[in-house]
Design a protein around this motif. Structure first.
Motif, PDB file in Angstrom:
ATOM      1  N   LEU A 227      -9.893  22.899  37.215  1.00  0.00           N
ATOM      2  CA  LEU A 227      -8.830  22.095  37.823  1.00  0.00           C
ATOM      3  C   LEU A 227      -7.541  22.910  37.925  1.00  0.00           C
ATOM      4  O   LEU A 227      -6.780  22.769  38.896  1.00  0.00           O
ATOM      5  CB  LEU A 227      -8.603  20.824  37.007  1.00  0.00           C
ATOM      6  CG  LEU A 227      -9.733  19.788  37.086  1.00  0.00           C
ATOM      7  CD1 LEU A 227      -9.448  18.601  36.174  1.00  0.00           C
ATOM      8  CD2 LEU A 227      -9.933  19.316  38.514  1.00  0.00           C
ATOM      9  N   GLY A 228      -7.323  23.794  36.944  1.00  0.00           N
ATOM     10  CA  GLY A 228      -6.161  24.674  37.015  1.00  0.00           C
ATOM     11  C   GLY A 228      -6.292  25.709  38.115  1.00  0.00           C
ATOM     12  O   GLY A 228      -5.343  25.980  38.856  1.00  0.00           O
ATOM     13  N   VAL A 229      -7.500  26.261  38.265  1.00  0.00           N
ATOM     14  CA  VAL A 229      -7.748  27.288  39.284  1.00  0.00           C
ATOM     15  C   VAL A 229      -7.597  26.716  40.689  1.00  0.00           C
ATOM     16  O   VAL A 229      -6.966  27.325  41.563  1.00  0.00           O
ATOM     17  CB  VAL A 229      -9.151  27.896  39.109  1.00  0.00           C
ATOM     18  CG1 VAL A 229      -9.527  28.745  40.322  1.00  0.00           C
ATOM     19  CG2 VAL A 229      -9.220  28.735  37.842  1.00  0.00           C
ATOM     20  N   ILE A 230      -8.163  25.535  40.928  1.00  0.00           N
ATOM     21  CA  ILE A 230      -8.151  24.961  42.277  1.00  0.00           C
ATOM     22  C   ILE A 230      -6.726  24.672  42.732  1.00  0.00           C
ATOM     23  O   ILE A 230      -6.389  24.789  43.918  1.00  0.00           O
ATOM     24  CB  ILE A 230      -9.027  23.684  42.346  1.00  0.00           C
ATOM     25  CG1 ILE A 230      -9.418  23.363  43.803  1.00  0.00           C
ATOM     26  CG2 ILE A 230      -8.322  22.494  41.729  1.00  0.00           C
ATOM     27  CD1 ILE A 230     -10.473  24.249  44.371  1.00  0.00           C
ATOM     28  N   ASN A 231      -5.857  24.345  41.785  1.00  0.00           N
ATOM     29  CA  ASN A 231      -4.468  24.040  42.137  1.00  0.00           C
ATOM     30  C   ASN A 231      -3.661  25.300  42.444  1.00  0.00           C
ATOM     31  O   ASN A 231      -2.598  25.223  43.060  1.00  0.00           O
ATOM     32  CB  ASN A 231      -3.788  23.275  40.994  1.00  0.00           C
ATOM     33  CG  ASN A 231      -4.314  21.852  40.872  1.00  0.00           C
ATOM     34  OD1 ASN A 231      -4.672  21.233  41.863  1.00  0.00           O
ATOM     35  ND2 ASN A 231      -4.363  21.345  39.640  1.00  0.00           N
ATOM     36  N   LYS A 232      -4.170  26.457  42.023  1.00  0.00           N
ATOM     37  CA  LYS A 232      -3.458  27.718  42.257  1.00  0.00           C
ATOM     38  C   LYS A 232      -3.930  28.442  43.511  1.00  0.00           C
ATOM     39  O   LYS A 232      -3.333  29.442  43.915  1.00  0.00           O
ATOM     40  CB  LYS A 232      -3.624  28.637  41.041  1.00  0.00           C
ATOM     41  CG  LYS A 232      -2.930  28.119  39.788  1.00  0.00           C
ATOM     42  CD  LYS A 232      -3.169  29.030  38.601  1.00  0.00           C
ATOM     43  CE  LYS A 232      -2.514  28.490  37.334  1.00  0.00           C
ATOM     44  NZ  LYS A 232      -2.800  29.326  36.154  1.00  0.00           N
ATOM     45  N   LEU A 233      -5.009  27.955  44.128  1.00  0.00           N
ATOM     46  CA  LEU A 233      -5.485  28.608  45.342  1.00  0.00           C
ATOM     47  C   LEU A 233      -4.501  28.371  46.492  1.00  0.00           C
ATOM     48  O   LEU A 233      -3.938  27.282  46.613  1.00  0.00           O
ATOM     49  CB  LEU A 233      -6.859  28.053  45.729  1.00  0.00           C
ATOM     50  CG  LEU A 233      -8.040  28.492  44.864  1.00  0.00           C
ATOM     51  CD1 LEU A 233      -9.313  27.759  45.276  1.00  0.00           C
ATOM     52  CD2 LEU A 233      -8.263  29.995  44.958  1.00  0.00           C
ATOM     53  N   PRO A 234      -4.271  29.379  47.323  1.00  0.00           N
ATOM     54  CA  PRO A 234      -3.320  29.213  48.432  1.00  0.00           C
ATOM     55  C   PRO A 234      -3.834  28.236  49.483  1.00  0.00           C
ATOM     56  O   PRO A 234      -5.033  27.982  49.581  1.00  0.00           O
ATOM     57  CB  PRO A 234      -3.223  30.636  49.009  1.00  0.00           C
ATOM     58  CG  PRO A 234      -4.513  31.290  48.637  1.00  0.00           C
ATOM     59  CD  PRO A 234      -4.890  30.707  47.305  1.00  0.00           C
ATOM     60  N   GLU A 235      -2.918  27.705  50.251  1.00  0.00           N
ATOM     61  CA  GLU A 235      -3.307  26.787  51.324  1.00  0.00           C
ATOM     62  C   GLU A 235      -4.192  27.515  52.329  1.00  0.00           C
ATOM     63  O   GLU A 235      -4.050  28.708  52.570  1.00  0.00           O
ATOM     64  CB  GLU A 235      -2.055  26.246  52.036  1.00  0.00           C
ATOM     65  CG  GLU A 235      -1.233  25.288  51.197  1.00  0.00           C
ATOM     66  CD  GLU A 235      -0.089  24.688  51.984  1.00  0.00           C
ATOM     67  OE1 GLU A 235      -0.067  24.857  53.225  1.00  0.00           O
ATOM     68  OE2 GLU A 235       0.790  24.068  51.372  1.00  0.00           O
ATOM     69  N   GLY A 236      -5.105  26.773  52.908  1.00  0.00           N
ATOM     70  CA  GLY A 236      -5.976  27.357  53.913  1.00  0.00           C
ATOM     71  C   GLY A 236      -7.227  27.988  53.371  1.00  0.00           C
ATOM     72  O   GLY A 236      -8.028  28.540  54.143  1.00  0.00           O
ATOM     73  N   PHE A 237      -7.457  27.917  52.055  1.00  0.00           N
ATOM     74  CA  PHE A 237      -8.711  28.460  51.506  1.00  0.00           C
ATOM     75  C   PHE A 237      -9.861  27.562  51.963  1.00  0.00           C
ATOM     76  O   PHE A 237      -9.676  26.392  52.293  1.00  0.00           O
ATOM     77  CB  PHE A 237      -8.654  28.535  49.981  1.00  0.00           C
ATOM     78  CG  PHE A 237      -8.872  27.225  49.285  1.00  0.00           C
ATOM     79  CD1 PHE A 237     -10.140  26.808  48.916  1.00  0.00           C
ATOM     80  CD2 PHE A 237      -7.784  26.398  48.988  1.00  0.00           C
ATOM     81  CE1 PHE A 237     -10.344  25.596  48.271  1.00  0.00           C
ATOM     82  CE2 PHE A 237      -7.974  25.187  48.348  1.00  0.00           C
ATOM     83  CZ  PHE A 237      -9.257  24.787  47.990  1.00  0.00           C
ATOM     84  N   SER A 238     -11.045  28.126  51.997  1.00  0.00           N
ATOM     85  CA  SER A 238     -12.219  27.334  52.376  1.00  0.00           C
ATOM     86  C   SER A 238     -13.357  27.576  51.404  1.00  0.00           C
ATOM     87  O   SER A 238     -13.446  28.643  50.784  1.00  0.00           O
ATOM     88  CB  SER A 238     -12.676  27.668  53.803  1.00  0.00           C
ATOM     89  OG  SER A 238     -13.056  29.022  53.901  1.00  0.00           O
ATOM     90  N   ILE A 239     -14.193  26.574  51.260  1.00  0.00           N
ATOM     91  CA  ILE A 239     -15.353  26.654  50.385  1.00  0.00           C
ATOM     92  C   ILE A 239     -16.611  26.583  51.229  1.00  0.00           C
ATOM     93  O   ILE A 239     -16.773  25.678  52.051  1.00  0.00           O
ATOM     94  CB  ILE A 239     -15.347  25.516  49.346  1.00  0.00           C
ATOM     95  CG1 ILE A 239     -14.224  25.734  48.330  1.00  0.00           C
ATOM     96  CG2 ILE A 239     -16.687  25.421  48.624  1.00  0.00           C
ATOM     97  CD1 ILE A 239     -14.114  24.651  47.281  1.00  0.00           C
TER      98      ILE A 239
END
Length: 289
Positions: A227-239
């Protein structure tokens, strides 16, 4: 048989051997390429009685040499070492690829790391490729009896879960996709429901990128970490969901580049282990899709 035809016939087999030995995609590709270059330089190739065995011998011995020369680097590697991820789209035809079997799962490849270089070679040639002991002895330069002893010793030391080979890919991919969605939604209870209480998370940043340098133990700690990692990913990332080392996995893409690749191990219908490769050197062979 012409070299080009031999290349088409044996490339996948030789790569699968080298990759299982090394856990490194680019080194495995280089060794396979070198094997065919050496074959081309032979003055009388017709004198080679078994071309497949000859090529396997070159690949095996070059892999052993590579492992020995890399041993010191491994000792000072920053954090957890994980093998380079092999990534395919879900739609890839598994029958056409030696690498889609359970025996290239991240968990299995890590078990192989417990063996010495020669033990690993003997074990793989016998267990994975069904070579007889006479051929193995010729390849690794040991006696038939010695190879039998090495194999049985290695097999005892590398216990794995045979039930994992029976798991349905579609069912496993469902767990992975549910986990990814729960993390994106910030749904703590759902993440915990998908993880075994004693789950373990391993990450490999190689000192090149911020990553947990030690395994993270326990479902609650893993959930909070993600949950900490996902909040630090920059906008526009994709999975993207993909086949990673023969099983369902996750590829995270940032600005058109592959930044993280995750694979999982499932037991008793829950995620037991998560492996994430973030070291850019180990992702350089991948292209965003």
């Amino acid at each position: 048989m012409e070299t080009e035809q031999l290349y088409r016939t044996y490339k996948s087999l030789l790569f699968s051997l080298a990759y299982r030995m090394l856990g490194n995609v680019m080194d495995a590709e280089d060794i396979v390429h070198e094997a065919f270059l050496l074959l081309e330089k032979i003055d009388h190739p017709e004198e080679i009685r078994n071309t497949k065995a000859y090529l396997c011998k070159i690949v095996t011995n070059r892999s052993i040499d590579k492992l020995r020369s890399a041993a010191k680097k491994r000792e000072v590697y920053v954090g957890t070492w994980l093998p380079d991820p092999l990534v395919e789209e879900y739609s890839a035809d598994p029958s056409s690829f030696y690498m889609t079997k359970e025996s290239v799962s991240t968990a299995y490849l890590l078990l192989l790391q417990q063996l010495t270089e020669v033990e690993r070679a003997v074990f793989l040639l016998r267990e994975m490729f069904q070579y007889d002991y006479d051929d193995i002895a010729s390849i690794v330069g040991k006696s038939n009896a010695n190879c039998r002893q090495i194999f049985h010793r290695a097999k005892k030391g590398i216990m794995h879960n045979p039930d994992s080979m029976k798991q349905d890919f579609g069912q496993l991919s469902g767990y992975v996709e549910e986990f990814a969605q729960a993390v994106q939604d910030g749904n703590m209870s759902e993440i915990l429901a998908l993880l075994k209480k004693d789950a373990v998370y391993y990450s490999d940043g190689g000192g090149k990128i911020i990553a947990a340098t030690r395994p993270v133990y326990g479902a609650e700690y893993i959930a909070r970490f993600f949950l900490g990692v996902i909040n630090k990913l920059p906008e526009g990332f994709s999975i993207k969901f993909a086949k990673v080392n023969g099983g369902p996995g996750i590829v995270i893409i940032v600005s058109g580049n592959v930044k993280y690749v995750l694979s999982v191990e499932v037991k008793d219908e829950k995620i037991r282990s998560i492996y994430m490769v973030a070291n850019p050197d180990k992702l350089s062979h991948l292209k965003a899709f």
